[in-house]
Design a protein around this motif. Structure first.
Motif, PDB file in Angstrom:
ATOM      1  N   LEU A   1       1.028  -1.324  -0.021  1.00 33.57           N
ATOM      2  CA  LEU A   1       0.012  -0.005  -0.026  1.00 33.57           C
ATOM      3  C   LEU A   1       0.766   1.344  -0.100  1.00 33.57           C
ATOM      4  O   LEU A   1       0.559   2.215  -0.699  1.00 33.57           O
TER       5      LEU A   1
ATOM      6  N   THR B   1      -4.667   4.365   7.450  1.00 37.24           N
ATOM      7  CA  THR B   1      -5.841   4.032   7.031  1.00 37.24           C
ATOM      8  C   THR B   1      -7.055   4.958   7.656  1.00 37.24           C
ATOM      9  O   THR B   1      -8.082   5.136   7.062  1.00 37.24           O
TER      10      THR B   1
ATOM     11  N   HIS C   1      -5.122   4.213  -5.890  1.00 42.27           N
ATOM     12  CA  HIS C   1      -5.774   3.088  -6.373  1.00 42.27           C
ATOM     13  C   HIS C   1      -6.137   3.360  -7.769  1.00 42.27           C
ATOM     14  O   HIS C   1      -6.544   2.169  -8.473  1.00 42.27           O
TER      15      HIS C   1
ATOM     16  N   SER D   1      -0.972  -8.448  -2.346  1.00 43.22           N
ATOM     17  CA  SER D   1      -1.818  -7.269  -2.103  1.00 43.22           C
ATOM     18  C   SER D   1      -2.237  -6.508  -3.232  1.00 43.22           C
ATOM     19  O   SER D   1      -2.708  -5.622  -3.364  1.00 43.22           O
TER      20      SER D   1
ATOM     21  N   VAL E   1      -4.811  -3.005  -3.333  1.00 45.86           N
ATOM     22  CA  VAL E   1      -4.433  -1.569  -3.554  1.00 45.86           C
ATOM     23  C   VAL E   1      -4.905  -1.034  -5.028  1.00 45.86           C
ATOM     24  O   VAL E   1      -4.666  -0.006  -5.310  1.00 45.86           O
TER      25      VAL E   1
ATOM     26  N   MET F   1      -8.695   3.475   0.042  1.00 40.39           N
ATOM     27  CA  MET F   1      -8.325   3.241   1.247  1.00 40.39           C
ATOM     28  C   MET F   1      -9.558   2.532   2.366  1.00 40.39           C
ATOM     29  O   MET F   1     -10.639   3.209   2.281  1.00 40.39           O
TER      30      MET F   1
END
Length: 604
Positions: free
Chosen positions: A383, A535, A561, A571, A575, A579
């Protein structure tokens, strides 16, 4: 020709005249091993053969042996060729056939002996050098296998299979440039070589050239449409690039061609949300019940069926498959935490005194500025790289093995010699090799991120060899990290600690201990970033992150994103989304099953 070679040839002639043909043959062979095209040695061997009155075996008998082998009658072929060898003990073809028979029935050590005899008799026998390389590769003797393939190529450079096999070894050793070179030679010599096109695609993905890799996979499929591997690998490439629908279709094609393709079944499982009547579930259950299933396939199916039961909310079944998959994976890797404990202690010894940092006068200033993103796997490193790499001045390189590849031989040397002092030249070597690797990305951006999480082990090397580098260390709830790790299958073999709850907690302890050591040794040099804070306070934390990296504000970093860059890690799906909060609480749903892990992590 060297003086040594001239002396060997002269001695071979002399003892041949005295009748010692076996010793003369050995000397000529020594010369040909170093100089395969030496005509004098070739002529000498030929003269010895003719002097012994040896004739070639009858073609009809050789064809009969080959026919038996081709029909799968291996034992019969072996018996027949051994009879011929008694009559023609110096014929290299017979020993090559004998080696192939032994290889086919799994007697690899006997196969090695036969192939070695063949190349002793005929040192310029490219096929036997190749076959010897294949057998040694199967035995895991990779260094010797490489030498055999290289001998085969020295005799016959137009040898696509040898190039392909060498490429595979170098790919497994993470020597990506060498692997690329050999795969390119393989397809150059044999443009319809589907397997080599597929392998070329794999190494191109590793080098970050995903678009070119996709073309290689598509060439492989065009040549051999029913070849399942490139369909699966094409799915992986599409998934990296965020083309999820295309990835699913590729995985589906792979399992349609080969329903027992466990790796593709596993990859497909990660892309789906299962319902109880999904037909893929019964297919995987049936495959898992097979007694002839190899260990790797069994592991992949266990992890896939764990994902199925997680989706269905079946807790007991989830942990039944998860525990079994992890148990088997630990067995496959033969992992013991003792090695990691020893390495941690050695890092502390190596950097126990005031750290040595190379002076600016010792190296040329680089235009490339690396940013290392480190921490435990599943801590948010993907991320954070996606956020930083969305900046217009940054190139996200993903998880790179280059730093570890540069440090490993130096580390091994110190361990073997029991020395604890790093030399400036060693740090300069690490620096130059790593920066050279980054420069090969050939991108306009001067800030390049490397998000290999386990580089946390090498922070001492990083800050000593790259005084200008930035290190971002991701921190996250220990239980969230370890639960996320335990339910994931990692392709990387260095994560052996991930497949047992006790090992997992133990390795987490080693990680926190080493990070405390680095923080004390390099105060204010490591930027700690809390995943949960990121986050919940995205913009504030992003601004602080960019400020630490000495980057101006870029709004794109909030819209990470939407980036089209390739993401190779587990992940990759997350991503591509905005978020979201709460992922660090998911472990609580499984709290009853994770009590040993929770207790072991209680102090962190």
């Amino acid at each position: 020709m060297t003086i040594k070679t001239q002396r060997l040839l002269a001695r071979a002639k002399k003892i041949a005249k005295k009748g010692d043909t076996e010793e003369a043959q050995k000397l000529y062979t020594i010369v040909l091993e170093e100089y395969p095209q030496n005509q004098e040695a070739k002529n000498g061997l030929l003269a010895l053969k003719q002097g012994q009155g040896q004739l070639d075996p009858p073609k009809a008998k050789i064809q009969s042996v080959v026919a038996l082998f081709s029909n799968g009658q291996i034992e019969e072929a072996l018996s027949a060729v051994e009879v011929l060898i008694k009559d023609f003990p110096n014929d290299p073809l017979l020993f090559n056939i004998s080696g192939a028979c032994y290889q086919a029935i799994g007697q690899l050590n006997e196969a090695v002996k036969s192939f070695e005899k063949a190349v002793t008799i005929k040192p310029d026998y490219a096929e036997s050098h190749y076959n010897l390389g294949v057998t040694l590769q199967q035995l895991g003797q990779l260094d010797t296998a490489v030498k055999c393939y290289e001998k085969a190529l020295a005799i016959k450079h137009d040898y696509p299979k040898a190039h392909n096999n060498l490429g595979n070894i170098f790919l497994n050793l993470r020597q990506l440039d060498a692997a690329l070179d050999h795969f390119e030679w393989a397809v150059a010599f044999k443009p319809d070589y589907a397997e080599a096109h597929n392998n070329l695609g794999i190494v191109l993905v590793e080098l970050g050239q995903d678009d070119v890799a996709i073309k290689s996979y598509e060439k492989s499929i065009a040549i051999k449409p029913d070849y399942p591997l490139p369909h699966n690998n094409l799915g992986i490439a599409f998934q990296k690039l965020g083309q999820m629908d295309a990835a699913v279709e590729s995985y589906k094609k792979a399992v349609a061609i080969k329903p027992d393709y466990a790796t593709a079944q596993f990859n497909l499982s990660a892309m789906k949300k299962y319902t109880a009547n999904d037909p893929q579930i019964s297919i995987m259950q049936s495959l898992l019940s097979r007694s002839d299933l190899n260990l790797s396939d069994r592991i992949h199916l266990c992890f896939a069926l764990a994902k199925v039961n997680e989706d269905l909310g079946e807790q007991d079944e989830l942990f039944e498959f998860l525990h079994e998959g992890n148990r088997l994976r630990k067995k496959e890797l033969n992992y013991s935490i003792d090695n990691d404990q020893e390495i941690n202690l050695f890092f502390k010894k190596l950097f126990s005194s005031t750290p040595f940092v190379i002076e600016k006068s010792s190296y040329e200033t680089s235009t490339i500025r690396p940013v290392f993103i480190v921490g435990m796997p599943r801590s948010g490193t993907t991320l954070v790289e996606q956020i930083i790499a969305s900046h217009h001045e940054v190139y996200g390189a993903g998880e790179l093995y280059n730093l570890a590849n540069s440090i490993s031989p130096i580390l091994e040397g110190h361990l073997n010699q029991n020395t604890n002092t790093l030399l400036e030249k060693e740090l300069l070597t690490i620096r130059q090799q790593y920066l050279d690797a980054l420069s090969r990305f050939n991108v306009s951006e001067k800030v390049i991120t490397d998000k290999m999480p386990l580089n946390f082990r090498y922070i001492g090397f990083i800050l000593s060899a790259f005084p200008e580098a930035k290190i971002v260390h991701l921190k996250r709830d220990a239980r969230a990290i370890c639960w996320s790790i335990y339910k994931h299958y990692f392709n990387a073999t260095e994560n052996g600690w991930a497949y047992n709850l006790e090992d997992l907690a133990g390795f987490y302890g080693l990680y926190t201990d080493l990070m405390d050591f680095w923080h004390n040794l390099f105060p204010d040099k490591i930027y700690d970033m809390c995943y949960e804070d990121l986050t919940t306070n995205q913009e504030e934390e992003t601004r602080k992150l960019l400020e630490y990296c000495e980057l101006d504000w870029d709004e794109n970093c909030l819209n990470f994103h939407t980036s089209k860059r390739a993401v190779k890690t587990a992940s990759a799906l997350q991503v591509r989304q905005k978020m979201y909060q709460g992922s660090s609480e998911v472990w609580k749903k499984h709290e009853v099953y994770l009590q040993p892990l929770i207790k072991a992590l209680s102090s962190y």
